[in-house]
Scaffold this active site. Structure first.
Site, PDB file in Angstrom:
ATOM      1  N   CYS A   1       0.838  -1.208   0.000  1.00 38.69           N
ATOM      2  CA  CYS A   1       0.000   0.000   0.000  1.00 38.69           C
ATOM      3  C   CYS A   1       0.872   1.257   0.000  1.00 38.69           C
ATOM      4  O   CYS A   1       1.385   1.667   1.045  1.00 38.69           O
ATOM      5  CB  CYS A   1      -0.926  -0.016   1.217  1.00 38.69           C
ATOM      6  SG  CYS A   1      -2.004   1.424   1.295  1.00 38.69           S
TER       7      CYS A   1
ATOM      8  N   CYS B   1      -0.492   4.161   2.047  1.00 38.62           N
ATOM      9  CA  CYS B   1      -0.321   3.977   3.494  1.00 38.62           C
ATOM     10  C   CYS B   1       1.132   4.204   3.907  1.00 38.62           C
ATOM     11  O   CYS B   1       1.399   4.850   4.907  1.00 38.62           O
ATOM     12  CB  CYS B   1      -0.693   2.556   3.901  1.00 38.62           C
ATOM     13  SG  CYS B   1      -2.237   1.978   3.220  1.00 38.62           S
ATOM     14  N   ASP B   2       2.063   3.644   3.173  1.00 37.43           N
ATOM     15  CA  ASP B   2       3.442   3.558   3.664  1.00 37.43           C
ATOM     16  C   ASP B   2       4.456   4.408   2.900  1.00 37.43           C
ATOM     17  O   ASP B   2       5.611   4.509   3.311  1.00 37.43           O
ATOM     18  CB  ASP B   2       3.900   2.085   3.640  1.00 37.43           C
ATOM     19  CG  ASP B   2       3.080   1.241   4.612  1.00 37.43           C
ATOM     20  OD1 ASP B   2       2.603   1.806   5.621  1.00 37.43           O
ATOM     21  OD2 ASP B   2       2.907   0.036   4.370  1.00 37.43           O
TER      22      ASP B   2
HETATM   23  C1  LIG Z   1       0.311  -3.733   5.234  1.00 37.26           C
HETATM   24  C2  LIG Z   1      -0.872  -2.783   5.192  1.00 37.26           C
HETATM   25  C3  LIG Z   1      -0.730  -1.520   5.710  1.00 37.26           C
HETATM   26  C4  LIG Z   1      -1.804  -0.648   5.687  1.00 37.26           C
HETATM   27  N1  LIG Z   1      -1.649   0.601   6.224  1.00 37.26           N
HETATM   28  C5  LIG Z   1      -2.690   1.452   6.231  1.00 37.26           C
HETATM   29  C6  LIG Z   1      -2.553   2.756   6.786  1.00 37.26           C
HETATM   30  O1  LIG Z   1      -1.477   3.140   7.264  1.00 37.26           O
HETATM   31  N2  LIG Z   1      -3.649   3.563   6.749  1.00 37.26           N
HETATM   32  C7  LIG Z   1      -4.839   3.176   6.205  1.00 37.26           C
HETATM   33  O2  LIG Z   1      -5.796   3.954   6.226  1.00 37.26           O
HETATM   34  N3  LIG Z   1      -4.991   1.956   5.658  1.00 37.26           N
HETATM   35  C8  LIG Z   1      -3.949   1.093   5.646  1.00 37.26           C
HETATM   36  N4  LIG Z   1      -4.083  -0.136   5.074  1.00 37.26           N
HETATM   37  C9  LIG Z   1      -5.366  -0.483   4.432  1.00 37.26           C
HETATM   38  C10 LIG Z   1      -6.382  -0.887   5.503  1.00 37.26           C
HETATM   39  O3  LIG Z   1      -5.821  -1.863   6.329  1.00 37.26           O
HETATM   40  C11 LIG Z   1      -7.655  -1.406   4.835  1.00 37.26           C
HETATM   41  O4  LIG Z   1      -8.147  -0.466   3.927  1.00 37.26           O
HETATM   42  C12 LIG Z   1      -8.721  -1.691   5.887  1.00 37.26           C
HETATM   43  O5  LIG Z   1      -8.235  -2.565   6.870  1.00 37.26           O
HETATM   44  C13 LIG Z   1      -9.971  -2.297   5.261  1.00 37.26           C
HETATM   45  O6  LIG Z   1     -10.859  -2.534   6.287  1.00 37.26           O
HETATM   46  P1  LIG Z   1     -12.072  -3.566   6.166  1.00 37.26           P
HETATM   47  O7  LIG Z   1     -12.828  -3.430   7.427  1.00 37.26           O
HETATM   48  O8  LIG Z   1     -12.775  -3.379   4.893  1.00 37.26           O
HETATM   49  O9  LIG Z   1     -11.432  -5.005   6.050  1.00 37.26           O
HETATM   50  P2  LIG Z   1     -10.151  -5.778   6.675  1.00 37.26           P
HETATM   51  O10 LIG Z   1      -9.304  -4.914   7.514  1.00 37.26           O
HETATM   52  O11 LIG Z   1      -9.568  -6.445   5.492  1.00 37.26           O
HETATM   53  O12 LIG Z   1     -10.873  -6.841   7.609  1.00 37.26           O
HETATM   54  C14 LIG Z   1     -11.627  -7.876   7.082  1.00 37.26           C
HETATM   55  C15 LIG Z   1     -12.191  -8.682   8.211  1.00 37.26           C
HETATM   56  O13 LIG Z   1     -13.093  -9.648   7.682  1.00 37.26           O
HETATM   57  C16 LIG Z   1     -12.890 -10.879   8.359  1.00 37.26           C
HETATM   58  N5  LIG Z   1     -13.357 -11.944   7.479  1.00 37.26           N
HETATM   59  C17 LIG Z   1     -12.974 -12.238   6.199  1.00 37.26           C
HETATM   60  N6  LIG Z   1     -13.631 -13.336   5.760  1.00 37.26           N
HETATM   61  C18 LIG Z   1     -14.439 -13.745   6.781  1.00 37.26           C
HETATM   62  C19 LIG Z   1     -15.358 -14.823   6.951  1.00 37.26           C
HETATM   63  N7  LIG Z   1     -15.570 -15.711   5.992  1.00 37.26           N
HETATM   64  N8  LIG Z   1     -15.989 -14.912   8.141  1.00 37.26           N
HETATM   65  C20 LIG Z   1     -15.813 -14.015   9.131  1.00 37.26           C
HETATM   66  N9  LIG Z   1     -14.955 -12.970   9.020  1.00 37.26           N
HETATM   67  C21 LIG Z   1     -14.279 -12.859   7.867  1.00 37.26           C
HETATM   68  C22 LIG Z   1     -11.400 -10.911   8.649  1.00 37.26           C
HETATM   69  O14 LIG Z   1     -11.117 -11.814   9.707  1.00 37.26           O
HETATM   70  C23 LIG Z   1     -11.166  -9.456   9.029  1.00 37.26           C
HETATM   71  O15 LIG Z   1     -11.437  -9.283  10.391  1.00 37.26           O
HETATM   72  C24 LIG Z   1      -3.040  -1.045   5.103  1.00 37.26           C
HETATM   73  C25 LIG Z   1      -3.181  -2.333   4.574  1.00 37.26           C
HETATM   74  C26 LIG Z   1      -2.112  -3.210   4.626  1.00 37.26           C
HETATM   75  C27 LIG Z   1      -2.264  -4.606   4.084  1.00 37.26           C
END
Ligand SMILES: Cc1cc2nc3c(=O)[nH]c(=O)nc-3n(C[C@H](O)[C@H](O)[C@H](O)COP(=O)(O)OP(=O)(O)OC[C@H]3O[C@@H](n4cnc5c(N)ncnc54)[C@H](O)[C@@H]3O)c2cc1C
Length: 311
Positions: free
Chosen positions: A136, A139-140
């Site tokens: 990302c 992000c980084d």
């Molecule tokens: C290395 C890295 C660094 C990042 N740094 C930043 C940053 O500095 N700032 C920023 O704003 N964003 C950052 N991001 C992006 C950010 O993490 C994502 O945009 C954000 O987490 C998305 O949130 P979400 O709630 O959509 O899903 P996610 O965070 O992807 O969470 C998905 C959830 O769904 C659950 N899940 C999936 N399938 C199932 C299932 N079948 N049953 C039950 N639960 C399930 C998982 O267990 C998880 O808890 C970063 C991403 C990465 C990979």
């Protein structure tokens, strides 16, 4: 198999799921949230988060997600560990199976299962994740200002990330497997006309090099003709795509060709009335914690409206 009826079921414990649960709890919807295999979501895989509003000193990804979880608990969200293993969304209440052993009958459903970044699968990549290897740039990228970095990929995202990094970094290598870019013409032109982006055509990455303390310091690339080349870099950014976690629902809920759930206009509504999607599982554009949280809020508000109109 045991069965339980709930008003509002939230799947996923990233910023989208927890934010949805905070709003849904405060609206008296008694939400039940399943955390899935990655409690806290993607942010738990990173160290410092500096761009989530409200944390002027920055915060670690794990602490931020702990704060969101605690806020959800404060309003009595029923947070459970468990994985959704199948779903039947053919009629309401929707039937959601947890760990193949329990059925939840849900009057409304928020899918917040996120997306998973694709990596090359190198051992060295795993070794330096969070120490120079990132999926990302938004992000980084800030951590590598003034330094030399590389981006892997040849599509629109790779070109966009390379352009973004070119504004922050000294030099950006764009490592492209083929002899053409898949990106749109406009994106290609932008990349080609940016003086500090150098495209390395027909190269694959063999290894990322570095030290345990200093992190990434280079990469060894292999050209299609077999010759090797080393580049000195501090950041190695993957931009080869994401995998939205939508398969379980895609029989019922409309997705685009990449698997992202399609929502209706400026809402979290899917094509199935009563099923809503929030966060990265429906967003292939912004993919940030704050946008995921924002869409989690929208989903909870949409659920509240839906339930009051469909008693
Ligand atoms: C290395 C890295 C660094 C990042 N740094 C930043 C940053 O500095 N700032 C920023 O704003 N964003 C950052 N991001 C992006 C950010 O993490 C994502 O945009 C954000 O987490 C998305 O949130 P979400 O709630 O959509 O899903 P996610 O965070 O992807 O969470 C998905 C959830 O769904 C659950 N899940 C999936 N399938 C199932 C299932 N079948 N049953 C039950 N639960 C399930 C998982 O267990 C998880 O808890 C970063 C991403 C990465 C990979």
């Amino acid at each position: 198999m045991s069965t339980e009826r709930v008003k509002c079921l939230i799947i996923g414990s990233g910023p989208a799921g927890y934010t949805a649960s905070i709003y849904a709890s405060r609206a008296n919807l008694s939400p039940v949230l399943y955390e899935g295999i990655q409690p806290g979501g993607q942010l738990t895989t990173t160290t410092e988060v500096e761009n989530f509003p409200g944390y002027p000193q920055g915060i670690t990804g794990t602490e931020l997600m702990e704060d969101l979880r605690n806020q959800a608990l404060k309003f009595n969200t029923d947070i459970r560990s468990g994985l959704v293993t199948s779903a039947d969304l053919s009629e309401r209440p929707f039937k959601i199976t947890i760990d193949e052993e329990k059925d939840i009958l849900a009057d409304s459903l928020i899918i917040a299962t996120g997306a998973t970044a694709k990596y090359l699968g190198l051992e060295s990549e795993e070794q330096y994740k969070g120490q120079g290897v990132s999926a990302c740039a938004t992000c980084d990228g800030f951590f590598y200002r003034g330094k030399d970095v590389a981006v892997v990929g040849g599509g629109d995202t790779a070109c966009e990330e390379a352009s973004y990094l070119a504004n922050l970094c000294n030099k950006v290598y764009l490592i492209v497997r083929r002899d053409v870019l898949r990106a749109s013409k406009a994106m290609q032109e932008r990349v080609m006309n940016t003086p500090n982006i150098e495209i390395l055509w027909q190269y694959n990455t063999k290894q990322i090099t570095g030290t345990p303390v200093g992190g990434v310091n280079g990469a060894i690339l292999v050209h299609k003709d077999g010759s090797e080349r080393r580049i000195d870099i501090h950041g190695f950014f993957l931009a080869i795509g994401h995998h939205p976690n939508s398969e379980i629902f895609s029989k019922w809920v409309r997705t685009n060709e990449e698997g992202y759930i399609i929502t209706d206009g400026k809402s979290s509504r899917t094509n199935v009335p009563g099923v809503f999607a929030a966060g990265d599982v429906q967003d292939n554009t912004y993919r940030q914690a704050i946008t995921a949280a924002g869409s989690g809020c929208m989903a909870a508000l949409d659920v509240e409206r839906f339930l009051s109109e469909n008693k």
